[in-house]
Scaffold this motif. Structure first.
Motif, PDB file in Angstrom:
ATOM      1  N   ALA A   1      -1.351   6.456   7.916  1.00 44.83           N
ATOM      2  CA  ALA A   1      -2.668   6.790   8.459  1.00 44.83           C
ATOM      3  C   ALA A   1      -3.286   5.626   9.224  1.00 44.83           C
ATOM      4  CB  ALA A   1      -3.602   7.217   7.324  1.00 44.83           C
ATOM      5  N   ALA A   2      -3.018   4.402   8.788  1.00 43.16           N
ATOM      6  CA  ALA A   2      -3.571   3.220   9.455  1.00 43.16           C
ATOM      7  C   ALA A   2      -2.680   2.834  10.632  1.00 43.16           C
ATOM      8  CB  ALA A   2      -3.694   2.076   8.453  1.00 43.16           C
ATOM      9  N   GLY A   3      -2.881   1.654  11.162  1.00 37.62           N
ATOM     10  CA  GLY A   3      -2.029   1.184  12.246  1.00 37.62           C
ATOM     11  C   GLY A   3      -2.740   1.149  13.576  1.00 37.62           C
ATOM     12  N   MET A   4      -1.971   1.025  14.641  1.00 33.46           N
ATOM     13  CA  MET A   4      -2.552   0.920  15.968  1.00 33.46           C
ATOM     14  C   MET A   4      -1.636   1.600  16.970  1.00 33.46           C
ATOM     15  SD  MET A   4      -1.809  -3.140  16.719  1.00 33.46           S
ATOM     16  CE  MET A   4      -2.709  -3.102  18.261  1.00 33.46           C
ATOM     17  N   GLY A   5      -2.176   1.885  18.133  1.00 35.08           N
ATOM     18  CA  GLY A   5      -1.405   2.493  19.198  1.00 35.08           C
ATOM     19  C   GLY A   5      -2.082   2.223  20.523  1.00 35.08           C
ATOM     20  N   ASP A   6      -1.418   2.547  21.600  1.00 36.69           N
ATOM     21  CA  ASP A   6      -2.045   2.388  22.908  1.00 36.69           C
ATOM     22  C   ASP A   6      -1.467   3.401  23.873  1.00 36.69           C
ATOM     23  OD1 ASP A   6       0.005   0.814  24.911  1.00 36.69           O
ATOM     24  OD2 ASP A   6       0.345   0.261  22.818  1.00 36.69           O
TER      25      ASP A   6
ATOM     26  N   TRP B   1       0.840  -1.203   0.000  1.00 43.38           N
ATOM     27  CA  TRP B   1       0.000   0.000   0.000  1.00 43.38           C
ATOM     28  C   TRP B   1       0.872   1.250   0.000  1.00 43.38           C
ATOM     29  CZ3 TRP B   1      -5.479   0.927   1.297  1.00 43.38           C
ATOM     30  CH2 TRP B   1      -6.268  -0.200   1.053  1.00 43.38           C
ATOM     31  N   PRO B   2       0.347   2.350  -0.542  1.00 43.39           N
ATOM     32  CA  PRO B   2       1.102   3.611  -0.520  1.00 43.39           C
ATOM     33  C   PRO B   2       1.453   4.020   0.910  1.00 43.39           C
ATOM     34  CG  PRO B   2      -0.793   3.780  -1.984  1.00 43.39           C
ATOM     35  CD  PRO B   2      -0.947   2.484  -1.243  1.00 43.39           C
ATOM     36  N   VAL B   3       2.579   4.697   1.059  1.00 41.78           N
ATOM     37  CA  VAL B   3       3.086   5.006   2.381  1.00 41.78           C
ATOM     38  C   VAL B   3       2.144   5.916   3.165  1.00 41.78           C
ATOM     39  CG1 VAL B   3       4.465   7.003   1.639  1.00 41.78           C
ATOM     40  CG2 VAL B   3       5.166   5.666   3.657  1.00 41.78           C
ATOM     41  N   GLU B   4       1.376   6.779   2.469  1.00 43.76           N
ATOM     42  CA  GLU B   4       0.459   7.657   3.212  1.00 43.76           C
ATOM     43  C   GLU B   4      -0.646   6.860   3.899  1.00 43.76           C
ATOM     44  OE1 GLU B   4      -0.837   8.080  -1.198  1.00 43.76           O
ATOM     45  OE2 GLU B   4       1.017   7.831  -0.034  1.00 43.76           O
ATOM     46  N   TRP B   5      -1.046   5.737   3.281  1.00 47.19           N
ATOM     47  CA  TRP B   5      -2.044   4.874   3.916  1.00 47.19           C
ATOM     48  C   TRP B   5      -1.423   4.103   5.069  1.00 47.19           C
ATOM     49  CZ3 TRP B   5      -7.175   4.787   3.425  1.00 47.19           C
ATOM     50  CH2 TRP B   5      -7.732   5.463   2.317  1.00 47.19           C
TER      51      TRP B   5
ATOM     52  N   ALA C   1     -10.806   8.339  -3.900  1.00 46.21           N
ATOM     53  CA  ALA C   1      -9.572   8.091  -3.149  1.00 46.21           C
ATOM     54  C   ALA C   1      -9.842   7.468  -1.781  1.00 46.21           C
ATOM     55  CB  ALA C   1      -8.803   9.394  -2.965  1.00 46.21           C
ATOM     56  N   ALA C   2     -11.101   7.384  -1.379  1.00 46.63           N
ATOM     57  CA  ALA C   2     -11.450   6.874  -0.056  1.00 46.63           C
ATOM     58  C   ALA C   2     -11.533   5.346  -0.065  1.00 46.63           C
ATOM     59  CB  ALA C   2     -12.777   7.462   0.404  1.00 46.63           C
ATOM     60  N   ARG C   3     -11.256   4.732   1.072  1.00 46.48           N
ATOM     61  CA  ARG C   3     -11.360   3.293   1.265  1.00 46.48           C
ATOM     62  C   ARG C   3     -12.064   3.015   2.584  1.00 46.48           C
ATOM     63  NH1 ARG C   3      -9.970   4.027  -3.124  1.00 46.48           N
ATOM     64  NH2 ARG C   3      -8.372   2.983  -4.376  1.00 46.48           N
ATOM     65  N   ARG C   4     -12.735   1.878   2.680  1.00 41.89           N
ATOM     66  CA  ARG C   4     -13.346   1.479   3.940  1.00 41.89           C
ATOM     67  C   ARG C   4     -12.255   1.106   4.943  1.00 41.89           C
ATOM     68  NH1 ARG C   4     -17.472  -3.192   3.229  1.00 41.89           N
ATOM     69  NH2 ARG C   4     -15.712  -4.088   2.110  1.00 41.89           N
ATOM     70  N   MET C   5     -12.390   1.592   6.167  1.00 40.15           N
ATOM     71  CA  MET C   5     -11.404   1.321   7.205  1.00 40.15           C
ATOM     72  C   MET C   5     -12.114   0.787   8.451  1.00 40.15           C
ATOM     73  SD  MET C   5      -8.619   2.264   5.690  1.00 40.15           S
ATOM     74  CE  MET C   5      -7.436   2.194   7.035  1.00 40.15           C
TER      75      MET C   5
END
Length: 208
Positions: free
Chosen positions: A145-150, A138-142, A183-187
Motif C-alpha cells: 500500500a505504501a511506496g512511491m511512483g511517477d 512491516w506486513p506485506v499488505e502495508w 488497524a490504521a496508521r498515520r501515513m
C-alpha cells in the motif's frame, strides 16, 4: 511540512487547520532548526524545549529561542500546560500554505522560499529513507500500500493546477478516514509536480 494552498471549495475536514505564510513568517521558517522544530511538533505533538532539543540533537537554550521566533509569527504556540518553567509547545496549525506568486519580486523572500522548498525535499528524502530502512519489518499488505511512483502528463498550467486541485480533494477526503480504527496508521502523502523539459520555459503570453 508544507502543503499547497486549498484551490477551491475549502477543505472538507473542518478540524484541519492551516496558515498562509506571509513574508515575515516565511523568512522566520526558512532556518534549519526552526523548520525541524515545526515538523517535530506537527508529527509528535506537544513537547518541551528540552524534549525537542534531545530529539533534534541540539541544546535547549537554542531550541527555546527558535520556538519563540516561531511563536511570534503564529506557527507554534505555548499550550499553557507546562510545569513551572517547562513550557509545553505545540504546532499552532496542521500545515502552512503558500504560492510562489505570493513572494514574486521580493528577492529576499524568494531566496528564503527557495531554501525552504529545498529543505522540504531533503526532509522527504530523509523520512522516506527511514521507511526503507525498516520496510521489511512491516506486513506485506502495508508494503504494497505504501511506496512511491511517477508518471508524466502533458498539460497547460491551468490544467496542471486543476489536476492538483483534484488530488488535494482526494487526499482531504481520506485525511481522517481511519481515525478510531486500531488497524490504521498515520501515513505521509507527498505531492510533487515539476517540468521535465527544463530548457523549454514557456514564453510570456503563452496560454492554453
Amino acid at each position: 511540512m508544507s502543503t499547497p494552498l486549498p484551490r477551491q471549495g475549502g477543505d472538507p475536514d473542518p478540524g484541519y487547520t492551516g496558515i498562509r505564510l506571509d513574508t515575515t513568517a516565511l523568512k522566520v521558517l526558512a532556518h534549519p532548526l526552526r523548520s525541524r522544530l515545526l515538523s517535530a511538533l506537527r508529527r509528535g505533538g506537544p513537547a518541551t524545549a528540552t524534549d525537542l532539543a534531545t530529539e533534534l540533537n541540539t541544546n535547549s537554550g537554542a531550541t527555546s529561542y527558535h520556538l519563540r521566533r516561531l511563536e511570534a509569527v503564529g506557527l507554534v504556540a505555548d499550550t499553557g500546560d507546562g510545569e513551572g518553567k517547562r513550557r509545553l509547545w505545540a504546532a499552532a496549525t496542521d500545515s502552512h500554505q503558500y504560492e510562489p506568486s505570493d513572494f514574486a519580486g521580493d528577492e529576499d523572500a524568494e531566496t528564503a522560499l527557495n531554501w525552504l522548498v529545498r529543505d522540504y525535499v531533503r526532509h522527504l528524502a530523509e523520512q522516506f529513507e527511514r521507511w526503507l530502512d525498516v520496510e521489511q519489518t512491516w506486513p506485506v499488505e502495508w508494503r504494497d500500500a505504501a511506496g512511491m511512483g511517477d508518471t508524466f502528463v502533458i498539460a497547460t498550467a491551468e490544467q496542471l493546477a486543476q489536476m492538483r486541485r483534484e488530488v488535494d480533494e482526494v487526499v482531504a477526503r481520506y485525511r481522517r478516514i481511519g481515525q478510531g480504527n486500531p488497524a490504521a496508521r498515520r501515513m505521509a502523502v507527498y505531492e510533487i509536480a515539476y517540468p521535465l523539459d527544463l530548457d523549454r520555459a514557456p514564453r510570456g503570453g503563452e496560454r492554453g
